[in-house]
Design a protein around this motif. Structure first.
Motif, mmCIF file in Angstrom:
data_model
loop_
_atom_site.group_PDB
_atom_site.id
_atom_site.type_symbol
_atom_site.label_atom_id
_atom_site.label_comp_id
_atom_site.label_asym_id
_atom_site.label_seq_id
_atom_site.Cartn_x
_atom_site.Cartn_y
_atom_site.Cartn_z
ATOM 1 N N THR A 84 0.881 -1.134 -0.085
ATOM 2 C CA THR A 84 -0.053 0.030 -0.036
ATOM 3 C C THR A 84 0.685 1.394 0.102
ATOM 4 O OG1 THR A 84 -1.910 -1.185 0.978
ATOM 5 C CG2 THR A 84 -1.838 1.328 1.408
ATOM 6 N N THR A 87 1.926 2.646 -3.457
ATOM 7 C CA THR A 87 0.982 3.100 -4.200
ATOM 8 C C THR A 87 0.972 4.629 -4.289
ATOM 9 O OG1 THR A 87 -0.679 1.161 -3.874
ATOM 10 C CG2 THR A 87 -1.583 3.361 -4.641
ATOM 11 N N LEU A 103 -4.200 9.600 0.611
ATOM 12 C CA LEU A 103 -4.493 8.406 1.074
ATOM 13 C C LEU A 103 -5.867 8.419 1.710
ATOM 14 C CD1 LEU A 103 -1.072 7.939 3.366
ATOM 15 C CD2 LEU A 103 -1.675 6.879 1.101
ATOM 16 N N GLU A 107 -5.911 3.302 3.529
ATOM 17 C CA GLU A 107 -4.320 3.363 3.217
ATOM 18 C C GLU A 107 -3.624 4.065 4.083
ATOM 19 O OE1 GLU A 107 -5.019 3.709 -1.628
ATOM 20 O OE2 GLU A 107 -5.158 5.635 -0.413
ATOM 21 N N ASP A 110 -2.849 1.438 6.904
ATOM 22 C CA ASP A 110 -1.782 0.609 6.314
ATOM 23 C C ASP A 110 -0.441 1.291 6.363
ATOM 24 O OD1 ASP A 110 -3.908 -1.367 5.753
ATOM 25 O OD2 ASP A 110 -3.434 -1.121 3.717
ATOM 26 N N TRP A 111 -0.324 2.326 5.786
ATOM 27 C CA TRP A 111 1.090 3.350 6.081
ATOM 28 C C TRP A 111 1.548 3.331 7.513
ATOM 29 C CZ3 TRP A 111 4.021 7.157 3.432
ATOM 30 C CH2 TRP A 111 3.932 7.080 1.854
#
Length: 164
Positions: A84, A87, A103, A107, A110-111
């Motif tokens: 992720t 991206t 984001l 996301e 996930d970061w």
């Protein structure tokens, strides 16, 4: 990097191309390390020990069973978090000036998870065991990278917290 701010339904930060290249490289290296861990590479296992600790420290049999049952799924999830991160970074990395990174909330989470894993690996390599440790004699760039990732992670937490 100009920090994350709520933007539309998600969050936005502005990154310089060199920052995007560093983050992209780190995310790809994390994916490779996790992939090596799936393959049973002993060097990867050592590097991943802080990211994938034993669930049972005083019971070798239970720890072994836990690894057999859950390690693959955990590695695949963590690799997904790192994926992720990649991206949107390639486009910014190839650019010639600062560009926005968008984001979604998922996301951003996930970061945060991927950055946490990167910080654990860097902390292990720097000899940082608890908050406040200065680490070993590694290059100062590694310590700077560790602190920069901490700043990004904290910035994301604050942005997510401000939205609620």
């Amino acid at each position: 990097m100009r920090g994350f701010q709520p933007h539309g339904e998600g969050y936005q930060a502005v990154l310089e191309p060199y920052e995007a290249r560093v983050l992209l490289s780190l995310a790809e290296q994390l994916q490779q390390l996790l992939s090596d861990g799936l393959g049973g590479n002993p060097a990867a296992d050592e590097a991943l020990h802080r990211v994938l600790p034993d669930a049972y420290r005083n019971d070798d049999e239970a720890a072994r069973e836990w690894r057999e049952l859950s390690r693959r799924g955990l590695i695949e999830r963590k690799s997904g978090f790192a994926a992720t991160m990649t991206t949107g970074l390639a486009t910014i990395a190839a650019g010639d000036g600062p560009a926005p990174l968008q984001l979604s909330e998922g996301e951003a989470l996930d970061w945060m998870r991927a950055i946490g894993d990167l910080r654990l690996i860097l902390a292990d390599r720097l000899g940082i065991v608890v908050d406040g440790d200065e680490g070993g004699d590694d290059p100062p760039e590694a310590a700077d990278l560790y602190r920069w990732l901490a700043w990004i992670q904290d910035d994301l937490v604050r942005a997510l917290d401000g939205r609620r």
